[in-house]
Write a protein that holds these residues in place. Sequence first.
Motif, mmCIF file in Angstrom:
data_model
loop_
_atom_site.group_PDB
_atom_site.id
_atom_site.type_symbol
_atom_site.label_atom_id
_atom_site.label_comp_id
_atom_site.label_asym_id
_atom_site.label_seq_id
_atom_site.Cartn_x
_atom_site.Cartn_y
_atom_site.Cartn_z
ATOM 1 N N LYS B 159 5.560 -19.992 -17.792
ATOM 2 C CA LYS B 159 5.224 -19.627 -16.419
ATOM 3 C C LYS B 159 5.426 -20.797 -15.452
ATOM 4 O O LYS B 159 5.820 -20.595 -14.316
ATOM 5 C CB LYS B 159 3.760 -19.168 -16.393
ATOM 6 N N ARG B 168 13.818 -18.563 -19.550
ATOM 7 C CA ARG B 168 13.724 -17.163 -19.122
ATOM 8 C C ARG B 168 15.011 -16.735 -18.431
ATOM 9 O O ARG B 168 15.483 -15.610 -18.609
ATOM 10 C CB ARG B 168 12.553 -16.985 -18.150
ATOM 11 N N ALA B 169 15.581 -17.647 -17.627
ATOM 12 C CA ALA B 169 16.816 -17.306 -16.920
ATOM 13 C C ALA B 169 17.933 -16.995 -17.913
ATOM 14 O O ALA B 169 18.704 -16.053 -17.727
ATOM 15 C CB ALA B 169 17.231 -18.459 -16.013
ATOM 16 N N GLU B 172 17.533 -13.678 -19.264
ATOM 17 C CA GLU B 172 17.725 -12.645 -18.243
ATOM 18 C C GLU B 172 19.213 -12.414 -17.975
ATOM 19 O O GLU B 172 19.662 -11.290 -17.856
ATOM 20 C CB GLU B 172 17.005 -13.106 -16.966
ATOM 21 N N ARG B 289 9.515 2.572 -14.833
ATOM 22 C CA ARG B 289 10.757 1.834 -14.715
ATOM 23 C C ARG B 289 10.839 1.008 -13.452
ATOM 24 O O ARG B 289 11.774 0.277 -13.251
ATOM 25 C CB ARG B 289 11.928 2.801 -14.747
ATOM 26 N N ARG B 290 9.862 1.145 -12.573
ATOM 27 C CA ARG B 290 9.982 0.470 -11.289
ATOM 28 C C ARG B 290 9.932 -1.049 -11.425
ATOM 29 O O ARG B 290 10.587 -1.760 -10.692
ATOM 30 C CB ARG B 290 8.862 0.913 -10.342
ATOM 31 N N ASN B 291 9.125 -1.516 -12.357
ATOM 32 C CA ASN B 291 8.928 -2.956 -12.438
ATOM 33 C C ASN B 291 9.761 -3.559 -13.558
ATOM 34 O O ASN B 291 9.457 -3.406 -14.734
ATOM 35 C CB ASN B 291 7.448 -3.260 -12.663
ATOM 36 N N ALA B 292 10.812 -4.260 -13.176
ATOM 37 C CA ALA B 292 11.705 -4.833 -14.178
ATOM 38 C C ALA B 292 11.013 -5.923 -14.984
ATOM 39 O O ALA B 292 11.422 -6.248 -16.081
ATOM 40 C CB ALA B 292 12.938 -5.405 -13.516
ATOM 41 N N ARG B 293 9.961 -6.503 -14.436
ATOM 42 C CA ARG B 293 9.275 -7.562 -15.156
ATOM 43 C C ARG B 293 8.571 -7.033 -16.390
ATOM 44 O O ARG B 293 8.192 -7.788 -17.272
ATOM 45 C CB ARG B 293 8.253 -8.224 -14.235
#
Lengths: 508, 308
Positions: B159, B168-169, B172, B289-293
């Motif tokens: 974090k 994380r990048a 992703e 599905r709204r929150n990609a996180r």
Amino acid sequence: MPPRLELQGITKRFPGVTANESVSFSVAPGEIHALLGENGAGKSTLVKIIYGVQRADEGTILWDGAPVSIGSPREARALGIGMVFQHFSLFEAMTVLENIALGMDNPPPRRELEAKVRQVLDTYHLALDPHRDVHTLSVGERQRIEIVRALLQRPKLLIMDEPTSVLTPQEVEQLFETLRQLAREGCSILYISHKLHEIKALCESATILRAGKVVETCDPREHSTRAMAEMMIGGSLKDVKRKSGGEFGPVRLAVDGLSAPGEPPFGTSLKEISFEVRAGEILGIAGVAGNGQNELLSVLSGERHHGVTGSIAIDGVPSLALGVSARRSRGLAAVPEERNGHAAVPGMSLTDNAVLSARRRKKLTVGGLIRLGAARDFARSVISGFSVKATGPAAFAGSLSGGNLQKYIMGREIMQTPAVLVVSQPTWGVDAGAAAFIRQAMVDLAAAGGAILVVSQDLDELLELSDRIAVINEGRLSRSLPVGSVSVEEIGLLMGGVHGEPATAEAA
Amino acid sequence: MTTTLLISILMSVAGAATPLLIAALGELVAEKSGVLNLGVEGMMLIGAVTAFAVAVTTGSPVLGCIAAMAAAAASSLIFGYLTLSLTANQVATGLALTIFGTGVSALAGAPYVGITTQTLGLLFPPSLATDPIWRLVFGHSPLVYIGLLLTLGVWWFLKHSRAGLILRAIGESDMAAHSIGYPVLTVRYLAVLFGGAMAGLAGSYYSLVLTPMWAERLTAGRGWIAIALVVFASWRTGRLVLGAYLFGAVITLELQAKAAGFSFFAPEFLSSLPYLATIVVLALISAGRRNARLAAPACLGRPFRATA
């Protein structure tokens, strides 16, 4: 004062091709300089050399009058060269701030960075929330991230590679304001594009490349766009020939109340889309990428059925429940945006690719067996009919250049004489010659009684091709307006999110 | 009496949760970098047998734990080489690693079957833990505390640290990270190694803390629960602790139910609960599905080939 950047005799060869041949030009401090050329003219290679991604075989680069060697993007950034790429390298599930931090060599602590970012945003009047997740942003906002990223390094030269290809006209104007402000502050800008009216509006000088060589350096404000286009392609420009004022025939494609859920996690859902396309008519759908274009295309082609409601009628026959092949048999042909892997299989021959989409309408299969001779003949006729540069029907689709493959795909569909042709981005990444050819082929298909739906982000293309234009925004389709009576500004406002009725001035 | 029973149940919940938590932390870091390593079970077994063998030979359980981490990390390096350098399919390679780990641990452990050894001692002096309540605070194995500290560390790393941001990048969008200039493969190797070391540590817990002995397939499929746990926690460190203790409770409950001769339903049903819960979470993720996180790292399981 020496030029900020000067190239002298830059030559770069790849096996089999010379990408740049003794290219020389210079950019003064505070100058906005255009680099113009067709796809494949060598613009990208040149930019990669300036930004240190590739090395020139011959020639010198002078920076503020002194020769420099730029071995990596890091060294380029250290000199003061910033770059905004055509395809953004962004991380969807992360915030704007995190993305900016990732793009910097030595980012300051988060709070300090945020303060700096806000300062840049204020100075250049860029609207962007540093804490938003990137996947919730529009393409224009995403581009601003890249611009902020570049500006934080205080560049003395900013390279913009095809920056407007995905922006609305209003976003383009905002971008130009930012760039003009930067130039006033002394930052040089190298602006790469093939959109001539933008270059006329923005740039003070232009270097025109053709086949790797500089053919002309001029002041774009003093030449007509047509003259510059002809310098670019090295020949005279052909206009799309069309019969004007013709009456349209019966409705061939009718869509009513079409809704569909978006593809998770970033898809847009379609909401109550209705339109009609008549025989002989071309309907253009404009819109910024990611507003439901891909969803609309896959629902119309029959690739997506899940959760789709409403009605689709081909020549009056309800077809919502039909699959892709059945719709093709009825006469609906679809060409998706992605050439490699969606419209064509790169690892298969042109013949095989012809069989995949034309097997029923051209009767290329019998009892489950491929009629190889017939398939080869059909592929050959597409190749000659659409002047595709390929070694023959046995060539792999993946071996063709983008423009040639697109010509082949369009030819494959058009030569099946579909009742309805649905196309997305028909000339995306295609050079001007091939683009003109493809547009003419669509106009001819319409003249022969076909109904055509063109989805494109290129407004100029839609204005040239279409009889009517509608705008898709957040999955909703505006009502369609006849091309003669609509201005670019009106369409731009619709693209930016004003729904329904024709836009008025205060809506901005 | 009931307090004592309750406390002993809570103690065994922490005991059952800790190896799950440690192994899942390692898998979380690997998955956040974009690598799906299904070999956790195999690496845990390799860790368990190494820990036991070293503890028996040297008499030092601490050395056993360290050796377990090294051995499991070495086995994860095989996985890393195959999937990262040779771009082999991650799912197939991970399954192969589990099969390999099961076999090699049985082979290497054969001479140690039936022997017992000294277990890993307590961290705090027993005098602190005489009172049942204080026992709950001070009476655990050191690994329980280490597991919680590791959680804090991984949370902070992912974090708040720059290295975690880069990791994380890369999970992703490996291509974007590569084009900016981050060393995708190096970071993934390190993440896989960390995952291996954590799986080894978790494995040592079974042979040096829970049961001071070695038997074939000692970890009994807990590696799979650890992988499910990462999904259950939707790739978030905080939820990982919650999930680990929840799954630990289910495991404890199952053992208690078996011991008590509980027959209302088969106690084995309880052992399927972690997996059922994971399926429910997966369904919730794809519904929300709204929150990609909430979703998996976008490049999870995809091989990366650097171009130009």
